[in-house]
Design an enzyme around this catalytic site. Structure first.
Site, mmCIF file in Angstrom:
data_model
loop_
_atom_site.group_PDB
_atom_site.id
_atom_site.type_symbol
_atom_site.label_atom_id
_atom_site.label_comp_id
_atom_site.label_asym_id
_atom_site.label_seq_id
_atom_site.Cartn_x
_atom_site.Cartn_y
_atom_site.Cartn_z
ATOM 1 N N ARG A 178 -0.946 9.476 -2.824
ATOM 2 C CA ARG A 178 0.335 8.487 -2.792
ATOM 3 C C ARG A 178 -0.019 6.951 -3.139
ATOM 4 O O ARG A 178 -0.885 6.325 -2.674
ATOM 5 C CB ARG A 178 0.664 8.414 -1.116
ATOM 6 C CG ARG A 178 1.989 7.536 -0.729
ATOM 7 C CD ARG A 178 1.619 6.165 -0.344
ATOM 8 N NE ARG A 178 2.987 5.502 0.179
ATOM 9 C CZ ARG A 178 2.792 4.111 0.736
ATOM 10 N NH1 ARG A 178 1.661 3.603 0.491
ATOM 11 N NH2 ARG A 178 3.952 3.634 0.935
ATOM 12 N N GLY A 231 6.689 0.856 1.843
ATOM 13 C CA GLY A 231 6.309 0.798 0.500
ATOM 14 C C GLY A 231 7.322 1.546 -0.439
ATOM 15 O O GLY A 231 7.749 1.020 -1.576
ATOM 16 N N THR A 264 5.399 -7.077 2.272
ATOM 17 C CA THR A 264 4.647 -5.886 3.461
ATOM 18 C C THR A 264 5.929 -5.059 3.972
ATOM 19 O O THR A 264 6.982 -5.800 4.104
ATOM 20 C CB THR A 264 4.051 -6.568 4.465
ATOM 21 O OG1 THR A 264 3.551 -5.735 5.431
ATOM 22 C CG2 THR A 264 4.443 -7.710 4.986
ATOM 23 N N GLY A 265 5.562 -3.701 4.485
ATOM 24 C CA GLY A 265 6.540 -2.879 4.923
ATOM 25 C C GLY A 265 6.623 -1.674 4.393
ATOM 26 O O GLY A 265 5.499 -1.445 4.001
ATOM 27 N N GLY A 269 1.676 3.127 -2.999
ATOM 28 C CA GLY A 269 2.624 2.292 -2.452
ATOM 29 C C GLY A 269 3.278 1.220 -3.372
ATOM 30 O O GLY A 269 2.928 1.240 -4.598
ATOM 31 N N THR A 306 -0.781 -4.672 6.098
ATOM 32 C CA THR A 306 -0.947 -5.097 4.599
ATOM 33 C C THR A 306 -1.244 -6.628 4.627
ATOM 34 O O THR A 306 -0.768 -7.400 5.558
ATOM 35 C CB THR A 306 0.233 -4.569 3.820
ATOM 36 O OG1 THR A 306 0.158 -3.110 3.824
ATOM 37 C CG2 THR A 306 0.254 -5.310 2.656
HETATM 38 N N1 ASP Z 1 3.590 -1.664 1.917
HETATM 39 C C1 ASP Z 1 2.443 -1.176 2.485
HETATM 40 C C2 ASP Z 1 2.509 0.453 1.698
HETATM 41 O O1 ASP Z 1 3.632 0.858 1.700
HETATM 42 C C3 ASP Z 1 2.217 -0.959 3.647
HETATM 43 C C4 ASP Z 1 2.380 -2.305 4.312
HETATM 44 O O2 ASP Z 1 2.960 -3.452 4.142
HETATM 45 O O3 ASP Z 1 1.695 -2.421 5.425
HETATM 46 O O4 ASP Z 1 1.497 0.859 1.061
#
Ligand code: ASP
Length: 343
Positions: A240, A265, A262-263, A242, A212
């Protein structure tokens, strides 16, 4: 046997703990105001340090390039909103990142994109989820903020809104990349074998899971803004949504701080993470770094997520508890960081 099992458990815990060492960087606090500052991320995850040198180089160069786009705008007196939009546009167009071109695939083999932008000076925001034909989702999110009465459009509705704007449209096949498609195939195979497919298991999967992109900035007029754009998570199910487009979870800005996440979600949204940082900062009169530490170390769990933030003084902070985060930041005092791992 029992003894070996418990030794194994301790060993596994040690590996997990070291893989999730916090990574953090900030310019010095407190509080002498910098005219402008900007931070960006290209995703948090467990990227292996054995990444091939040319790939690492390509990441570092792209982070530098993205940073220079945003910082040049700010240096020339441009707005925080323009700086973060253009920075994110560059990362969306770069297929190494999971946003725009390079987005991951849903379980149905589609690319469904989420994005949000927030203007801290007005507390206005725009968000979209599940779009499939918008080349730069962050630019559509900005139009939602500025050109509509609403804050958040989803799927077909977001596409209809896009029809009324001049944002660039593409055929959904534009978002196809072979490596992301292969990641989906592996995730589907694992799902068939009964393994959890949303969470990364092997180092390779972990490296691909996140990506992300986001940017936060303070401009010379003291305005703050945050933007985040993503393809979500590989093998996400139908519809879905996020954390990214949920204002206050993956993206938030007010007149004191701007935050992008980021991470994982689901974890980020369950902890209303970006807003939690902002409220910790306000209610405790805490520094940006203290607020970041609270969120990443006390609220979230190791392996969950990373964040970037700037505050009204032009401090920036970037921290993840996943072991690595593609990131870069700079300010008008000439501080600058570009990195992937802790060192
Ligand atoms: N946070 C994003 C999600 O869950 C994924 C990511 O950060 O890469 O959609």
């Amino acid at each position: 046997m029992k003894k070996y099992l418990s030794l194994f458990t301790i060993f596994s815990l040690l590996i997990l703990t070291s893989a999730c060492q916090p990574v953090e960087e900030s310019n010095t606090e407190p509080q002498e105001s910098r005219e402008w500052s900007i931070a960006l991320h290209g995703g948090a995850g467990y990227v292996s340090k054995d990444m091939p040198e040319d790939r690492k180089q390509a990441y570092m160069e792209s982070l530098e390039e993205a940073l220079s786009i945003g910082s040049e705008i700010l240096e020339n007196g441009g707005t925080a909103l323009d700086a973060i939009e253009k920075t994110v546009n560059y990362l969306e167009d770069n297929e190494m990142y999971n946003a725009g071109k390079g987005a991951v695939f849903t379980s149905e083999g589609r690319n469904e994109l989420d994005a949000a932008i927030m203007d801290g000076s007005t507390l206005n925001a725009g968000a979209i989820t599940g779009v499939t034909t918008v080349k730069n989702p962050i630019s559509l999110a900005r139009k939602v903020m500025t050109d509509s009465k609403h804050v958040f459009f989803s799927a077909d509705g977001a596409e209809t809104f896009a029809d009324q704007t001049d944002v660039e449209r593409v055929d959904p096949s534009y978002f196809y990349t072979e490596s992301r498609y292969q990641s989906l195939q592996r995730a589907l195979e694992q799902e068939e074998e009964g393994q959890s497919s949303l969470l990364p298991v092997t180092d390779e999967q972990k490296a691909w899971k996140y990506g992300t992109v986001g940017a936060v900035a303070k401009d010379v007029n003291g305005n703050l803004a945050a933007a985040t754009s993503t393809g979500g998570m590989t093998n996400k199910k139908y519809g879905r949504v996020g954390d990214v487009p949920i204002i206050g979870s993956g993206t938030y800005a007010n007149d004191e701080v701007a935050v992008s996440a980021t991470g994982w979600g689901e974890k980020i949204m369950l902890n209303v993470s970006a807003h939690t940082l902002a409220m910790y900062y306000k209610l405790n009169e805490a520094t940006l770094q203290e607020s970041m530490n609270y969120l990443v170390d006390d609220v979230l769990e190791p392996g969950d997520a990373g964040f970037i933030a700037v505050d009204k003084y032009g401090n920036y902070s970037m921290k993840t508890n996943t072991g690595s985060m593609f990131r870069a930041a700079t300010d008008s005092d000439g501080n600058k960081e570009v990195g992937i791992w802790e060192d």
